[in-house]
Scaffold this motif. Structure first.
Motif, short mmCIF file in Angstrom:
data_model
loop_
_atom_site.label_atom_id
_atom_site.label_comp_id
_atom_site.label_asym_id
_atom_site.label_seq_id
_atom_site.Cartn_x
_atom_site.Cartn_y
_atom_site.Cartn_z
N GLY A 119 41.94 42.08 49.05
CA GLY A 119 41.77 41.12 47.78
C GLY A 119 40.45 40.62 47.91
O GLY A 119 39.52 41.04 48.35
N SER A 120 40.30 39.68 46.74
CA SER A 120 38.93 39.12 46.60
C SER A 120 39.21 38.17 45.43
O SER A 120 39.94 38.06 44.69
CB SER A 120 37.84 40.40 46.22
N LYS A 121 38.07 37.11 45.57
CA LYS A 121 38.23 35.93 44.57
C LYS A 121 36.95 36.01 43.68
O LYS A 121 37.14 35.07 42.91
CB LYS A 121 38.40 34.66 45.21
N GLY A 122 36.20 36.84 43.68
CA GLY A 122 35.48 36.88 42.57
C GLY A 122 33.84 36.86 42.61
O GLY A 122 33.03 37.34 41.85
N LYS B 28 24.55 31.10 47.22
CA LYS B 28 25.73 31.29 48.02
C LYS B 28 26.52 32.33 47.41
O LYS B 28 27.09 33.25 48.39
CB LYS B 28 26.53 29.91 47.62
N ASN C 264 32.85 27.22 45.20
CA ASN C 264 32.53 28.61 45.00
C ASN C 264 32.01 28.78 43.61
O ASN C 264 32.77 29.48 43.00
CB ASN C 264 33.29 29.70 45.65
N SER D 20 29.25 27.46 53.06
CA SER D 20 29.88 28.56 53.67
C SER D 20 30.34 28.21 55.12
O SER D 20 29.68 27.31 55.73
CB SER D 20 28.81 29.89 53.62
N GLY D 21 31.28 28.90 55.66
CA GLY D 21 31.72 28.92 56.71
C GLY D 21 33.27 28.83 56.86
O GLY D 21 34.05 28.51 58.14
N GLY D 22 34.04 28.86 55.86
CA GLY D 22 35.42 28.59 55.83
C GLY D 22 36.00 27.43 56.37
O GLY D 22 35.08 26.40 56.53
N ARG E 154 37.08 47.59 47.82
CA ARG E 154 38.38 46.80 47.68
C ARG E 154 39.13 47.13 46.39
O ARG E 154 40.38 47.07 46.65
CB ARG E 154 37.98 45.20 47.64
N TYR F 190 30.51 40.82 51.85
CA TYR F 190 31.45 42.05 51.39
C TYR F 190 30.57 43.17 51.92
O TYR F 190 31.67 43.84 52.75
CB TYR F 190 31.33 42.21 49.90
N HIS G 27 25.09 35.33 49.28
CA HIS G 27 25.57 35.36 50.58
C HIS G 27 26.93 36.01 50.75
O HIS G 27 27.15 36.81 51.56
CB HIS G 27 25.75 33.88 51.05
N ASN G 28 27.78 35.70 49.67
CA ASN G 28 29.10 36.44 49.44
C ASN G 28 28.93 37.92 49.41
O ASN G 28 29.81 38.69 50.11
CB ASN G 28 30.04 35.85 48.55
N ILE H 170 29.29 32.85 57.10
CA ILE H 170 30.17 33.86 57.52
C ILE H 170 29.37 34.89 58.11
O ILE H 170 29.69 35.71 58.93
CB ILE H 170 31.15 34.24 56.43
#
Ligand code: 6PG
Length: 481
Positions: free
Chosen positions: A258-261, A182, A102, A128-130, A287, A190, A185-186, A366
Protein backbone atom coordinates in the motif's frame (compact mmCIF):
# COMPACT_ATOMS: atom_id res chain seq x y z
CA UNK A 1 -1.81 31.01 30.01
CA UNK A 2 0.91 28.66 31.12
CA UNK A 3 1.83 26.48 28.19
CA UNK A 4 4.69 27.40 25.84
CA UNK A 5 3.54 24.90 23.23
CA UNK A 6 0.28 23.21 22.27
CA UNK A 7 -0.63 20.11 20.30
CA UNK A 8 -3.90 19.76 18.40
CA UNK A 9 -4.85 16.24 17.33
CA UNK A 10 -4.05 13.44 19.73
CA UNK A 11 -4.01 10.34 17.58
CA UNK A 12 -0.87 8.29 18.09
CA UNK A 13 1.58 10.69 16.35
CA UNK A 14 0.12 13.74 18.12
CA UNK A 15 0.02 12.03 21.53
CA UNK A 16 3.58 10.83 21.20
CA UNK A 17 4.83 14.22 20.09
CA UNK A 18 3.01 15.87 23.01
CA UNK A 19 4.60 13.39 25.42
CA UNK A 20 8.01 14.00 23.89
CA UNK A 21 7.57 17.77 24.28
CA UNK A 22 6.38 17.37 27.88
CA UNK A 23 9.38 15.24 28.78
CA UNK A 24 11.81 18.05 27.92
CA UNK A 25 12.98 20.53 30.50
CA UNK A 26 11.18 23.86 30.31
CA UNK A 27 8.16 22.80 28.26
CA UNK A 28 4.57 22.98 29.44
CA UNK A 29 2.33 21.36 26.87
CA UNK A 30 -1.30 22.23 26.16
CA UNK A 31 -3.30 19.50 24.44
CA UNK A 32 -6.55 19.55 22.50
CA UNK A 33 -8.47 16.99 20.50
CA UNK A 34 -11.82 17.27 18.73
CA UNK A 35 -13.26 14.48 20.86
CA UNK A 36 -12.42 15.17 24.47
CA UNK A 37 -12.44 11.50 25.47
CA UNK A 38 -9.13 11.03 23.69
CA UNK A 39 -7.62 14.02 25.51
CA UNK A 40 -8.75 12.56 28.84
CA UNK A 41 -7.33 9.20 27.92
CA UNK A 42 -3.91 10.72 27.19
CA UNK A 43 -3.87 12.93 30.27
CA UNK A 44 -4.94 10.07 32.56
CA UNK A 45 -2.42 7.66 31.09
CA UNK A 46 0.43 10.17 31.50
CA UNK A 47 0.04 12.22 34.65
CA UNK A 48 3.83 12.68 34.68
CA UNK A 49 3.58 14.84 31.54
CA UNK A 50 1.72 17.64 33.36
CA UNK A 51 -0.43 18.34 30.32
CA UNK A 52 -2.72 21.37 30.30
CA UNK A 53 -5.87 19.83 28.83
CA UNK A 54 -8.74 21.76 27.31
CA UNK A 55 -12.16 20.64 26.29
CA UNK A 56 -12.77 23.60 23.98
CA UNK A 57 -10.56 25.23 21.40
CA UNK A 58 -11.14 28.57 23.18
CA UNK A 59 -9.72 27.21 26.42
CA UNK A 60 -6.85 25.61 24.53
CA UNK A 61 -5.90 28.93 22.94
CA UNK A 62 -6.27 30.69 26.30
CA UNK A 63 -3.90 28.17 27.88
CA UNK A 64 -1.06 29.15 25.53
CA UNK A 65 1.47 31.84 26.52
CA UNK A 66 2.33 34.37 23.80
CA UNK A 67 3.66 34.14 21.23
CA UNK A 68 1.26 31.22 21.01
CA UNK A 69 2.71 28.16 19.31
CA UNK A 70 0.52 25.21 18.35
CA UNK A 71 1.45 22.09 16.40
CA UNK A 72 -1.35 20.52 14.39
CA UNK A 73 -1.10 16.74 14.19
CA UNK A 74 -4.24 15.74 12.33
CA UNK A 75 -4.58 13.68 9.17
CA UNK A 76 -3.41 15.70 6.18
CA UNK A 77 -6.16 17.23 4.08
CA UNK A 78 -9.41 18.93 4.94
CA UNK A 79 -9.08 18.29 8.66
CA UNK A 80 -5.93 20.41 8.66
CA UNK A 81 -7.72 23.37 7.07
CA UNK A 82 -10.55 23.19 9.63
CA UNK A 83 -8.07 23.36 12.53
CA UNK A 84 -6.06 26.13 10.87
CA UNK A 85 -9.26 28.19 10.52
CA UNK A 86 -10.15 27.66 14.18
CA UNK A 87 -6.72 28.77 15.30
CA UNK A 88 -6.47 31.71 12.92
CA UNK A 89 -9.75 33.04 14.30
CA UNK A 90 -8.33 33.03 17.82
CA UNK A 91 -4.60 33.67 17.38
CA UNK A 92 -2.91 37.08 17.14
CA UNK A 93 -0.20 38.42 14.85
CA UNK A 94 3.16 36.90 15.79
CA UNK A 95 1.63 33.62 16.95
CA UNK A 96 2.74 30.43 15.22
CA UNK A 97 0.72 27.60 13.72
CA UNK A 98 2.71 24.50 12.79
CA UNK A 99 1.35 21.73 10.58
CA UNK A 100 3.30 18.61 11.51
CA UNK A 101 1.38 16.24 9.21
CA UNK A 102 2.43 14.81 5.85
CA UNK A 103 0.86 17.71 3.94
CA UNK A 104 1.33 18.24 0.24
CA UNK A 105 3.80 21.12 -0.02
CA UNK A 106 1.65 22.89 -2.60
CA UNK A 107 -1.11 23.05 0.05
CA UNK A 108 1.45 24.31 2.56
CA UNK A 109 2.53 27.12 0.21
CA UNK A 110 -1.13 28.16 -0.23
CA UNK A 111 -1.88 27.91 3.49
CA UNK A 112 1.18 29.91 4.43
CA UNK A 113 0.14 32.66 2.03
CA UNK A 114 -3.39 32.74 3.43
CA UNK A 115 -2.34 32.68 7.09
CA UNK A 116 0.52 35.16 6.63
CA UNK A 117 -2.02 37.81 5.58
CA UNK A 118 -3.29 37.81 9.16
CA UNK A 119 0.21 38.36 10.58
CA UNK A 120 0.22 34.86 12.05
CA UNK A 121 3.09 32.56 11.09
CA UNK A 122 2.29 29.29 9.41
CA UNK A 123 4.96 26.62 9.38
CA UNK A 124 4.70 23.36 7.47
CA UNK A 125 7.02 20.95 9.23
CA UNK A 126 7.83 17.49 7.97
CA UNK A 127 8.22 15.08 10.87
CA UNK A 128 9.75 11.70 10.23
CA UNK A 129 10.34 8.70 12.41
CA UNK A 130 6.94 7.12 12.80
CA UNK A 131 5.34 6.61 16.20
CA UNK A 132 8.54 5.84 18.02
CA UNK A 133 10.34 8.79 16.49
CA UNK A 134 7.57 11.16 17.55
CA UNK A 135 7.94 9.91 21.11
CA UNK A 136 11.69 9.58 21.41
CA UNK A 137 13.07 12.01 18.86
CA UNK A 138 12.09 12.50 15.23
CA UNK A 139 13.87 14.22 12.38
CA UNK A 140 12.09 17.52 11.81
CA UNK A 141 11.98 19.52 8.58
CA UNK A 142 10.33 22.89 9.23
CA UNK A 143 9.61 25.49 6.56
CA UNK A 144 7.98 28.87 7.16
CA UNK A 145 9.51 32.21 7.98
CA UNK A 146 12.96 32.62 9.50
CA UNK A 147 11.32 34.79 12.17
CA UNK A 148 9.01 32.00 13.33
CA UNK A 149 12.00 29.68 13.53
CA UNK A 150 13.53 31.86 16.21
CA UNK A 151 10.74 30.81 18.58
CA UNK A 152 10.09 27.41 17.12
CA UNK A 153 13.66 26.27 16.51
CA UNK A 154 14.64 25.77 20.16
CA UNK A 155 11.38 23.94 20.93
CA UNK A 156 11.84 21.59 17.97
CA UNK A 157 15.51 21.11 18.78
CA UNK A 158 14.50 20.03 22.28
CA UNK A 159 12.46 17.10 20.97
CA UNK A 160 14.38 16.12 17.82
CA UNK A 161 16.63 13.11 17.57
CA UNK A 162 20.30 13.82 18.14
CA UNK A 163 22.89 12.56 15.66
CA UNK A 164 26.56 12.96 16.54
CA UNK A 165 25.72 15.65 19.04
CA UNK A 166 23.53 17.69 16.68
CA UNK A 167 19.72 17.91 16.83
CA UNK A 168 18.05 16.58 13.69
CA UNK A 169 16.24 19.78 12.79
CA UNK A 170 17.09 22.76 10.61
CA UNK A 171 15.16 25.61 9.05
CA UNK A 172 14.81 24.07 5.62
CA UNK A 173 13.55 27.17 3.81
CA UNK A 174 10.47 29.38 3.58
CA UNK A 175 6.79 28.38 3.20
CA UNK A 176 6.48 24.82 1.80
CA UNK A 177 10.20 23.93 1.81
CA UNK A 178 9.89 21.69 4.87
CA UNK A 179 7.05 19.62 3.49
CA UNK A 180 8.77 19.48 0.10
CA UNK A 181 11.90 18.01 1.66
CA UNK A 182 9.81 15.60 3.76
CA UNK A 183 8.13 14.47 0.54
CA UNK A 184 11.52 13.76 -1.04
CA UNK A 185 12.57 11.95 2.14
CA UNK A 186 9.58 9.68 1.67
CA UNK A 187 10.37 9.16 -2.02
CA UNK A 188 13.87 8.06 -1.06
CA UNK A 189 12.33 5.91 1.69
CA UNK A 190 10.21 4.13 -0.96
CA UNK A 191 13.29 3.51 -3.11
CA UNK A 192 15.36 2.26 -0.18
CA UNK A 193 12.59 -0.13 0.89
CA UNK A 194 12.08 -1.47 -2.64
CA UNK A 195 15.82 -2.07 -3.13
CA UNK A 196 16.00 -3.93 0.17
CA UNK A 197 12.97 -5.98 -0.87
CA UNK A 198 14.64 -6.88 -4.17
CA UNK A 199 17.80 -7.90 -2.30
CA UNK A 200 15.69 -10.17 -0.10
CA UNK A 201 13.95 -11.69 -3.11
CA UNK A 202 17.28 -12.47 -4.80
CA UNK A 203 18.78 -13.97 -1.65
CA UNK A 204 15.75 -16.18 -1.32
CA UNK A 205 15.12 -17.15 -4.93
CA UNK A 206 18.62 -17.27 -6.36
CA UNK A 207 20.54 -17.68 -3.10
CA UNK A 208 18.14 -20.35 -1.81
CA UNK A 209 18.12 -18.90 1.71
CA UNK A 210 15.19 -19.02 4.11
CA UNK A 211 13.88 -15.81 5.74
CA UNK A 212 15.64 -16.48 9.06
CA UNK A 213 18.97 -16.95 7.27
CA UNK A 214 18.36 -13.81 5.24
CA UNK A 215 17.69 -11.99 8.52
CA UNK A 216 21.22 -12.97 9.56
CA UNK A 217 22.61 -11.64 6.31
CA UNK A 218 20.85 -8.29 6.82
CA UNK A 219 21.95 -8.10 10.44
CA UNK A 220 25.50 -8.60 9.24
CA UNK A 221 25.12 -5.97 6.53
CA UNK A 222 23.95 -3.61 9.22
CA UNK A 223 27.48 -3.67 10.64
CA UNK A 224 29.00 -2.43 7.39
CA UNK A 225 28.51 0.19 4.70
CA UNK A 226 24.80 -0.63 4.38
CA UNK A 227 24.14 0.23 8.04
CA UNK A 228 20.72 1.87 8.31
CA UNK A 229 17.49 1.73 10.24
CA UNK A 230 15.68 0.13 7.29
CA UNK A 231 18.25 -2.68 7.03
CA UNK A 232 18.01 -3.20 10.80
CA UNK A 233 14.22 -3.50 10.87
CA UNK A 234 14.26 -5.69 7.75
CA UNK A 235 16.26 -8.26 9.71
CA UNK A 236 13.66 -8.14 12.46
CA UNK A 237 10.72 -8.48 10.10
CA UNK A 238 12.39 -11.45 8.39
CA UNK A 239 13.09 -13.16 11.70
CA UNK A 240 9.48 -12.89 12.78
CA UNK A 241 7.48 -16.14 12.85
CA UNK A 242 3.70 -16.17 12.52
CA UNK A 243 2.22 -17.40 15.81
CA UNK A 244 -0.80 -18.99 14.17
CA UNK A 245 0.86 -21.03 11.44
CA UNK A 246 4.47 -21.20 12.53
CA UNK A 247 5.44 -19.96 9.07
CA UNK A 248 7.80 -17.06 8.46
CA UNK A 249 5.81 -13.88 8.98
CA UNK A 250 6.84 -12.60 5.54
CA UNK A 251 5.11 -15.62 3.97
CA UNK A 252 1.73 -14.99 5.54
CA UNK A 253 1.53 -11.33 4.53
CA UNK A 254 -0.40 -10.59 1.34
CA UNK A 255 2.12 -9.39 -1.25
CA UNK A 256 0.31 -6.18 -2.20
CA UNK A 257 2.05 -3.03 -0.94
CA UNK A 258 0.00 0.00 0.00
CA UNK A 259 0.89 3.67 0.04
CA UNK A 260 -0.49 6.94 1.28
CA UNK A 261 0.66 9.31 -1.42
CA UNK A 262 3.99 10.91 -0.59
CA UNK A 263 5.92 8.62 -2.95
CA UNK A 264 3.52 9.41 -5.77
CA UNK A 265 3.86 13.14 -5.05
CA UNK A 266 7.64 12.86 -5.23
CA UNK A 267 7.45 11.37 -8.69
CA UNK A 268 4.72 13.74 -9.89
CA UNK A 269 6.74 16.75 -8.81
CA UNK A 270 9.98 15.35 -10.17
CA UNK A 271 8.27 14.92 -13.55
CA UNK A 272 7.11 18.54 -13.40
CA UNK A 273 10.62 19.64 -12.48
CA UNK A 274 12.15 17.54 -15.25
CA UNK A 275 14.29 15.54 -12.83
CA UNK A 276 14.86 11.86 -13.63
CA UNK A 277 14.04 9.92 -10.47
CA UNK A 278 13.67 6.48 -12.02
CA UNK A 279 14.86 4.67 -8.91
CA UNK A 280 12.15 6.31 -6.85
CA UNK A 281 9.53 6.03 -9.58
CA UNK A 282 10.13 2.29 -9.99
CA UNK A 283 9.63 1.85 -6.25
CA UNK A 284 6.26 3.60 -6.48
CA UNK A 285 5.33 1.56 -9.55
CA UNK A 286 6.45 -1.67 -7.89
CA UNK A 287 3.88 -1.09 -5.15
CA UNK A 288 1.28 -0.32 -7.81
CA UNK A 289 2.05 -3.51 -9.77
CA UNK A 290 1.91 -5.58 -6.60
CA UNK A 291 -1.57 -4.21 -5.97
CA UNK A 292 -2.96 -5.39 -9.33
CA UNK A 293 -4.01 -8.95 -8.48
CA UNK A 294 -6.17 -9.27 -11.57
CA UNK A 295 -3.37 -8.47 -13.99
CA UNK A 296 -0.94 -10.66 -12.09
CA UNK A 297 -3.39 -13.56 -12.15
CA UNK A 298 -4.12 -13.01 -15.84
CA UNK A 299 -0.48 -13.18 -16.84
CA UNK A 300 0.19 -16.13 -14.53
CA UNK A 301 -2.68 -18.00 -16.17
CA UNK A 302 -1.40 -17.19 -19.67
CA UNK A 303 2.30 -18.04 -19.47
CA UNK A 304 3.56 -21.43 -20.49
CA UNK A 305 6.70 -21.52 -18.38
CA UNK A 306 9.03 -19.48 -16.25
CA UNK A 307 12.80 -19.32 -16.74
CA UNK A 308 14.99 -21.61 -14.68
CA UNK A 309 16.41 -19.83 -11.67
CA UNK A 310 20.21 -19.49 -11.99
CA UNK A 311 20.89 -20.86 -8.52
CA UNK A 312 23.92 -19.36 -6.81
CA UNK A 313 26.72 -21.88 -6.44
CA UNK A 314 28.60 -19.84 -3.86
CA UNK A 315 25.92 -18.25 -1.65
CA UNK A 316 28.33 -16.09 0.35
CA UNK A 317 29.83 -14.63 -2.82
CA UNK A 318 26.36 -14.12 -4.24
CA UNK A 319 25.20 -12.32 -1.08
CA UNK A 320 28.26 -10.10 -1.36
CA UNK A 321 27.30 -9.23 -4.94
CA UNK A 322 23.75 -8.43 -3.82
CA UNK A 323 25.02 -6.13 -1.08
CA UNK A 324 27.13 -4.23 -3.61
CA UNK A 325 24.25 -3.97 -6.09
CA UNK A 326 22.05 -2.74 -3.27
CA UNK A 327 24.55 -0.12 -2.22
CA UNK A 328 25.18 1.19 -5.74
CA UNK A 329 21.43 1.35 -6.44
CA UNK A 330 20.90 3.14 -3.15
CA UNK A 331 23.52 5.75 -4.05
CA UNK A 332 21.62 6.37 -7.30
CA UNK A 333 18.29 6.77 -5.50
CA UNK A 334 19.77 9.30 -3.07
CA UNK A 335 21.51 11.16 -5.90
CA UNK A 336 18.15 11.40 -7.68
CA UNK A 337 16.37 12.55 -4.52
CA UNK A 338 18.91 15.31 -3.93
CA UNK A 339 18.64 16.34 -7.58
CA UNK A 340 14.89 16.80 -6.98
CA UNK A 341 15.64 18.92 -3.89
CA UNK A 342 18.00 21.10 -5.93
CA UNK A 343 15.43 21.56 -8.70
CA UNK A 344 12.61 22.27 -6.22
CA UNK A 345 14.71 24.81 -4.35
CA UNK A 346 15.41 26.59 -7.60
CA UNK A 347 11.83 26.57 -8.81
CA UNK A 348 10.27 27.67 -5.54
CA UNK A 349 13.01 30.05 -4.45
CA UNK A 350 14.23 28.16 -1.39
CA UNK A 351 17.76 28.43 -0.05
CA UNK A 352 18.15 24.78 0.87
CA UNK A 353 21.46 23.60 2.27
CA UNK A 354 21.87 20.04 1.02
CA UNK A 355 24.54 19.20 3.58
CA UNK A 356 22.20 20.24 6.40
CA UNK A 357 19.37 18.13 5.01
CA UNK A 358 21.69 15.11 4.86
CA UNK A 359 22.70 15.80 8.46
CA UNK A 360 19.16 16.03 9.87
CA UNK A 361 18.39 12.72 8.17
CA UNK A 362 21.18 10.96 10.08
CA UNK A 363 18.92 10.43 13.07
CA UNK A 364 15.25 10.06 13.94
CA UNK A 365 13.85 9.51 10.45
CA UNK A 366 13.04 6.33 8.56
CA UNK A 367 16.02 6.61 6.18
CA UNK A 368 18.48 7.32 8.97
CA UNK A 369 21.96 5.95 8.39
CA UNK A 370 25.66 6.70 8.77
CA UNK A 371 25.75 6.86 5.00
CA UNK A 372 24.16 10.34 5.15
CA UNK A 373 27.40 11.66 6.61
CA UNK A 374 29.02 10.88 3.29
CA UNK A 375 26.35 12.88 1.45
CA UNK A 376 26.77 15.77 3.88
CA UNK A 377 30.55 15.65 3.30
CA UNK A 378 30.12 15.63 -0.47
CA UNK A 379 27.87 18.72 -0.50
CA UNK A 380 29.89 20.37 2.22
CA UNK A 381 33.01 20.05 0.12
CA UNK A 382 31.35 21.29 -3.04
CA UNK A 383 27.68 22.35 -2.92
CA UNK A 384 27.66 22.68 -6.72
CA UNK A 385 28.59 19.15 -7.80
CA UNK A 386 26.55 18.12 -10.85
CA UNK A 387 25.52 14.84 -9.22
CA UNK A 388 26.38 12.94 -6.05
CA UNK A 389 27.78 10.26 -8.34
CA UNK A 390 30.81 12.46 -9.09
CA UNK A 391 31.73 12.93 -5.43
CA UNK A 392 34.91 10.87 -4.87
CA UNK A 393 33.45 8.65 -2.13
CA UNK A 394 30.40 7.67 -4.17
CA UNK A 395 32.28 7.42 -7.44
CA UNK A 396 34.62 4.93 -5.75
CA UNK A 397 31.77 3.01 -4.14
CA UNK A 398 29.96 2.61 -7.44
CA UNK A 399 33.16 1.69 -9.27
CA UNK A 400 33.93 -0.98 -6.70
CA UNK A 401 30.44 -2.42 -6.85
CA UNK A 402 29.88 -2.04 -10.56
CA UNK A 403 30.79 -5.55 -11.72
CA UNK A 404 28.67 -7.12 -8.97
CA UNK A 405 25.78 -4.79 -9.81
CA UNK A 406 25.84 -5.93 -13.44
CA UNK A 407 26.06 -9.62 -12.49
CA UNK A 408 23.08 -9.24 -10.18
CA UNK A 409 20.86 -7.47 -12.72
CA UNK A 410 21.83 -10.03 -15.37
CA UNK A 411 21.19 -12.98 -13.05
CA UNK A 412 17.85 -11.51 -12.04
CA UNK A 413 16.82 -11.07 -15.68
CA UNK A 414 17.87 -14.64 -16.59
CA UNK A 415 16.12 -16.04 -13.53
CA UNK A 416 12.91 -14.07 -13.94
CA UNK A 417 13.28 -12.22 -10.67
CA UNK A 418 11.84 -8.70 -11.00
CA UNK A 419 14.38 -6.04 -10.04
CA UNK A 420 12.81 -2.76 -11.17
CA UNK A 421 14.84 -0.81 -8.60
CA UNK A 422 18.25 -2.36 -9.28
CA UNK A 423 17.62 -2.33 -13.03
CA UNK A 424 16.43 1.29 -13.22
CA UNK A 425 19.31 2.47 -11.08
CA UNK A 426 21.86 0.67 -13.25
CA UNK A 427 20.32 1.99 -16.48
CA UNK A 428 20.35 5.51 -15.05
CA UNK A 429 24.00 5.12 -14.16
CA UNK A 430 24.84 3.77 -17.60
CA UNK A 431 22.89 6.58 -19.23
CA UNK A 432 25.10 9.08 -17.49
CA UNK A 433 28.26 7.06 -18.02
CA UNK A 434 28.04 6.21 -21.70
CA UNK A 435 29.58 8.59 -24.26
CA UNK A 436 26.75 8.54 -26.82
CA UNK A 437 23.06 7.99 -26.13
CA UNK A 438 20.47 6.85 -28.66
CA UNK A 439 18.73 10.15 -27.90
CA UNK A 440 20.27 11.19 -31.24
CA UNK A 441 18.01 8.71 -33.00
CA UNK A 442 14.99 9.96 -31.04
CA UNK A 443 15.81 13.47 -32.26
CA UNK A 444 15.92 12.10 -35.82
CA UNK A 445 12.53 10.47 -35.41
CA UNK A 446 11.05 13.65 -33.96
CA UNK A 447 12.41 15.66 -36.82
CA UNK A 448 11.06 13.14 -39.34
CA UNK A 449 7.46 13.10 -38.20
CA UNK A 450 7.08 16.53 -36.63
CA UNK A 451 9.84 18.78 -37.96
CA UNK A 452 10.92 19.16 -34.33
CA UNK A 453 14.49 20.04 -35.44
CA UNK A 454 17.85 18.91 -34.06
CA UNK A 455 21.29 20.20 -33.27
CA UNK A 456 24.50 18.85 -34.80
CA UNK A 457 27.60 17.58 -33.06
CA UNK A 458 29.92 19.45 -35.44
CA UNK A 459 28.50 22.99 -35.67
CA UNK A 460 26.17 25.43 -33.93
CA UNK A 461 22.64 26.09 -35.07
CA UNK A 462 19.30 24.33 -35.36
CA UNK A 463 18.54 22.08 -38.31
CA UNK A 464 15.73 20.24 -40.06
CA UNK A 465 15.96 17.65 -42.79
CA UNK A 466 13.35 17.85 -45.54
CA UNK A 467 12.26 14.25 -44.98
CA UNK A 468 9.26 14.37 -47.29
CA UNK A 469 11.18 16.32 -49.93
CA UNK A 470 14.65 15.71 -51.25
CA UNK A 471 16.02 15.01 -47.77
CA UNK A 472 18.47 17.88 -47.78
CA UNK A 473 19.19 19.67 -44.56
CA UNK A 474 18.19 23.27 -43.89
CA UNK A 475 19.15 25.57 -41.06
CA UNK A 476 16.07 26.70 -39.22
CA UNK A 477 14.55 28.09 -36.00
CA UNK A 478 14.01 25.73 -33.04
CA UNK A 479 10.66 24.00 -33.27
CA UNK A 480 8.04 25.24 -30.85
CA UNK A 481 5.63 22.37 -31.35
C1 6PG B 1 8.18 8.82 8.19
C2 6PG B 1 7.34 7.99 7.26
C3 6PG B 1 5.91 8.29 7.48
C4 6PG B 1 4.99 7.26 6.89
C5 6PG B 1 4.55 7.59 5.50
C6 6PG B 1 4.80 6.61 4.42
O1 6PG B 1 9.02 9.53 7.65
O2 6PG B 1 7.99 8.74 9.40
O3 6PG B 1 7.65 8.28 5.94
O4 6PG B 1 5.67 9.59 7.05
O5 6PG B 1 5.31 5.99 7.14
O6 6PG B 1 3.21 7.86 5.68
O7 6PG B 1 3.72 5.82 4.28
P1 6PG B 1 3.22 5.00 3.03
O8 6PG B 1 4.20 3.92 2.80
O9 6PG B 1 1.91 4.49 3.54
O10 6PG B 1 3.03 5.93 1.88
Amino acid sequence: ATANIGVVGLAVMGSNLARNLASREGNTVAVYNRTYARTEELVNAHPEAGFVASESIDDFVASLATPRTAIIMVQAGRGTDAVIDQLVERFEPGDIIVDGGNANFHDTIAREKRVAETGIHFVGAGISGGEEGALKGPSIMPGGSAESYETLGPILASIAAVAEGEPCVTHVGTDGAGHFVKMIHNGIEYADMQLIAEAYDLLRTVGGLEPAAIADVFAEWNNGYLESYLIEITAEVLRQVDAETGNPFVDIVLDQAGSKGTGVWTVQNALDLGVPVGGIAEAVFARAVSSKPNQRAAVQATIQSRPDVQKASDVAAFADDVSKALYASKVVAYAQGFDAIIAGAEKYGWDIHKDKIAKIWRGGCIIRAQFLNRIADAYDENPDIATLLEAPYFADAVREGEAAWRRIVATAALSGVPVPGFGAALSYYDSLAVKRLPAALVQGQRDFFGAHTYKRVDKDGVFHTLWSGDRTEIETEPSTH
